[in-house]
Design an enzyme around this catalytic site. Structure first.
Site, PDB file in Angstrom:
ATOM      1  N   LYS A 111       3.693 -10.471   4.131  1.00 42.28           N
ATOM      2  CA  LYS A 111       4.155  -9.414   5.031  1.00 42.28           C
ATOM      3  C   LYS A 111       3.632  -9.534   6.441  1.00 42.28           C
ATOM      4  CE  LYS A 111       5.842  -6.180   1.808  1.00 42.28           C
ATOM      5  NZ  LYS A 111       5.570  -5.103   0.923  1.00 42.28           N
ATOM      6  N   LYS A 192      11.774 -11.663  -6.189  1.00 40.65           N
ATOM      7  CA  LYS A 192      11.727 -10.421  -6.960  1.00 40.65           C
ATOM      8  C   LYS A 192      12.592  -9.333  -6.322  1.00 40.65           C
ATOM      9  CE  LYS A 192       7.852  -8.179  -4.816  1.00 40.65           C
ATOM     10  NZ  LYS A 192       6.490  -7.815  -4.684  1.00 40.65           N
ATOM     11  N   LYS A 195      12.308  -3.336  -2.639  1.00 40.81           N
ATOM     12  CA  LYS A 195      12.934  -2.374  -1.733  1.00 40.81           C
ATOM     13  C   LYS A 195      12.691  -2.724  -0.282  1.00 40.81           C
ATOM     14  CE  LYS A 195       9.144   0.280  -3.505  1.00 40.81           C
ATOM     15  NZ  LYS A 195       8.815   1.104  -4.650  1.00 40.81           N
TER      16      LYS A 195
HETATM   17  P1  TYM Z   1       5.162  -0.797  -5.230  1.00 41.19           P
HETATM   18  O1  TYM Z   1       5.418   0.539  -4.625  1.00 41.19           O
HETATM   19  O2  TYM Z   1       5.657  -1.988  -4.511  1.00 41.19           O
HETATM   20  O3  TYM Z   1       5.751  -0.853  -6.701  1.00 41.19           O
HETATM   21  C1  TYM Z   1       5.489   0.157  -7.666  1.00 41.19           C
HETATM   22  C2  TYM Z   1       5.397  -0.492  -9.041  1.00 41.19           C
HETATM   23  O4  TYM Z   1       6.609  -1.185  -9.356  1.00 41.19           O
HETATM   24  C3  TYM Z   1       6.313  -2.523  -9.739  1.00 41.19           C
HETATM   25  N1  TYM Z   1       7.394  -3.405  -9.285  1.00 41.19           N
HETATM   26  C4  TYM Z   1       8.065  -4.268 -10.063  1.00 41.19           C
HETATM   27  N2  TYM Z   1       7.977  -4.551 -11.377  1.00 41.19           N
HETATM   28  C5  TYM Z   1       8.841  -5.476 -11.877  1.00 41.19           C
HETATM   29  N3  TYM Z   1       9.768  -6.121 -11.131  1.00 41.19           N
HETATM   30  C6  TYM Z   1       9.903  -5.879  -9.812  1.00 41.19           C
HETATM   31  N4  TYM Z   1      10.820  -6.493  -9.093  1.00 41.19           N
HETATM   32  C7  TYM Z   1       9.018  -4.911  -9.222  1.00 41.19           C
HETATM   33  N5  TYM Z   1       8.878  -4.420  -7.962  1.00 41.19           N
HETATM   34  C8  TYM Z   1       7.882  -3.511  -8.025  1.00 41.19           C
HETATM   35  C9  TYM Z   1       5.005  -2.859  -9.045  1.00 41.19           C
HETATM   36  O5  TYM Z   1       4.324  -3.901  -9.708  1.00 41.19           O
HETATM   37  C10 TYM Z   1       4.270  -1.547  -9.111  1.00 41.19           C
HETATM   38  O6  TYM Z   1       3.583  -1.417 -10.331  1.00 41.19           O
HETATM   39  N6  TYM Z   1       0.376  -1.758  -4.035  1.00 41.19           N
HETATM   40  C11 TYM Z   1       1.239  -1.013  -4.936  1.00 41.19           C
HETATM   41  C12 TYM Z   1       0.995   0.483  -4.912  1.00 41.19           C
HETATM   42  C13 TYM Z   1      -0.399   0.924  -5.233  1.00 41.19           C
HETATM   43  C14 TYM Z   1      -1.020   0.879  -6.516  1.00 41.19           C
HETATM   44  C15 TYM Z   1      -2.291   1.503  -6.341  1.00 41.19           C
HETATM   45  C16 TYM Z   1      -0.627   0.407  -7.771  1.00 41.19           C
HETATM   46  C17 TYM Z   1      -1.271   1.506  -4.357  1.00 41.19           C
HETATM   47  N7  TYM Z   1      -2.405   1.859  -5.031  1.00 41.19           N
HETATM   48  C18 TYM Z   1      -3.194   1.625  -7.408  1.00 41.19           C
HETATM   49  C19 TYM Z   1      -1.540   0.536  -8.826  1.00 41.19           C
HETATM   50  C20 TYM Z   1      -2.795   1.148  -8.646  1.00 41.19           C
HETATM   51  C21 TYM Z   1       2.691  -1.246  -4.530  1.00 41.19           C
HETATM   52  O7  TYM Z   1       2.976  -1.540  -3.394  1.00 41.19           O
HETATM   53  O8  TYM Z   1       3.605  -0.972  -5.524  1.00 41.19           O
END
Ligand code: TYM
Length: 325
Positions: A111, A192, A195
């Site tokens: 990013k 992957k 969004k």
């Molecule tokens: P985020 O908002 O990008 O995604 C939320 C959750 O969705 C999962 N995910 C996917 N799983 C399968 N295939 C995909 N294409 C896919 N895209 C997204 C992500 O693995 C995630 O579980 N950094 C994190 C947010 C966060 C977080 C935390 C997560 C902040 N603090 C503490 C766990 C614990 C994020 O950007 O997720």
């Protein structure tokens, strides 16, 4: 009782990757565990977003999470910025983290790492994520495959802190599903579903109507050899469709592949399975749109409960590191 924490960015819409990779497990874990689920609005500030957009997306994300099945009576749903211990603990952890550790994070490299104009917050993002997790003594963190590296860093930081300052944090483990942990973009199956990428036909949203789901699945990129088998390396498009069907029907992709002669039949079944899986979530969302006070109450109670737990953990960590009480 084991504690669970996970987080999601407030990007408004949820896609099937979010649902199959993580949110389905959030729902499954909420009844047998002390479960905390966090909408990470502070993390959203690491990329460009306007104030009105941030406000409305945060609320929409909360509503959508209730629609997919979170029950505010069973779990704690809250907004990160409403619990001030998150950035406070992140600072303590930043002072135990090295630049080298953060430079290795693929999230940062993907990013905009390396550019002079990149935000400092994007660089320190994984430390704030570690604070999110450690504040709730979470033993288990339900996430998709792309979060594994952040979980490894969190474990490392917890172990280091405990070693230096005495036992303070629970060392968490990632809970990644066997199938659906990495859902790929339907138009670009080598990357992957995400969004943050503009790919209107490549992303299936959880609340898409059945016609949209069918249209996107029908247009999904496959290949020209015509054989249905699960081979993510050689046949990423077909493998992704098989993984979607397997995840939606609780089977294994290789088993699902048996019995298909034509891509068209496979696509019909993928679309039908997703429509069936998502229909109740869509219906629940329509109900919730008519009762925003349910969402407001969930977030208000969630912030109070989260704060209670987080402030106790923060006090423990601050004391251990030598800050005056
Ligand atoms: P985020 O908002 O990008 O995604 C939320 C959750 O969705 C999962 N995910 C996917 N799983 C399968 N295939 C995909 N294409 C896919 N895209 C997204 C992500 O693995 C995630 O579980 N950094 C994190 C947010 C966060 C977080 C935390 C997560 C902040 N603090 C503490 C766990 C614990 C994020 O950007 O997720």
């Amino acid at each position: 009782m084991i504690s669970v924490l996970s987080g999601i960015q407030p990007s408004g819409d949820l896609h099937v990757g979010n649902y199959l990779g993580a949110l389905r497990n959030w729902v499954a874990h909420q009844h047998d565990n002390d479960a905390f689920y966090c909408i990470v609005d502070l993390h959203a500030l690491t990329l460009e977003i306007g104030p009105d957009e941030l406000r409305s997306r945060t609320f929409d994300t909360a509503l959508n999470l209730l629609a997919v099945g979170l029950d505010p009576g069973a779990c704690t749903l809250f907004v990160q910025s409403q619990v001030p211990e998150h950035p406070r603990l992140a600072w303590l952890l930043e002072c135990t983290t090295s630049m080298g550790e953060l430079r290795r994070m693929t999230h940062f490299k993907d990013k905009g790492g390396g550019q002079e104009s990149v935000r400092v917050g994007l660089f320190t993002y994984p430390v704030l994520q570690a604070a999110d997790i450690l504040l709730y003594d979470a033993g288990r963190v339900p996430v998709g495959e792309d979060q594994r590296q952040h979980l490894e860093l969190t474990r490392e930081l917890a172990i280091r802190f405990n070693h230096r300052y005495g036992d303070t944090f629970v060392v968490p483990e990632a809970a990644v599903p066997g199938v659906g942990a990495r859902v790929m973009d339907l138009q670009h199956p080598e990357r992957k579903m995400s969004k943050s990428v503009d790919s209107p036909l490549g992303i299936i949203n959880v609340f898409d109507d059945p016609a949209e789901i069918e249209r996107k699945v029908k247009r999904a990129v496959t290949d020209t050899d015509g054989e249905v088998r699960f081979d993510p390396e050689e046949k990423p498009g077909v493998a992704n469709l098989l993984a979607l069907l397997a995840a939606a029907t609780d089977r294994l992709p290789a088993d699902v592949a048996k019995g298909y002669e034509r891509y068209g039949d496979l696509k019909d079944d993928v679309a039908a399975a997703l429509v069936e899986l998502l229909a109740p979530l869509r219906a629940r969302r329509l109900e919730l749109l008519a009762e925003p006070s349910v969402v407001e109450a969930a977030l208000r109670d969630g912030a109070a409960r989260a704060h209670e737990v987080a402030s106790a953990t923060y006090a423990r960590a601050a004391g251990a590191i030598g800050l005056l009480a």
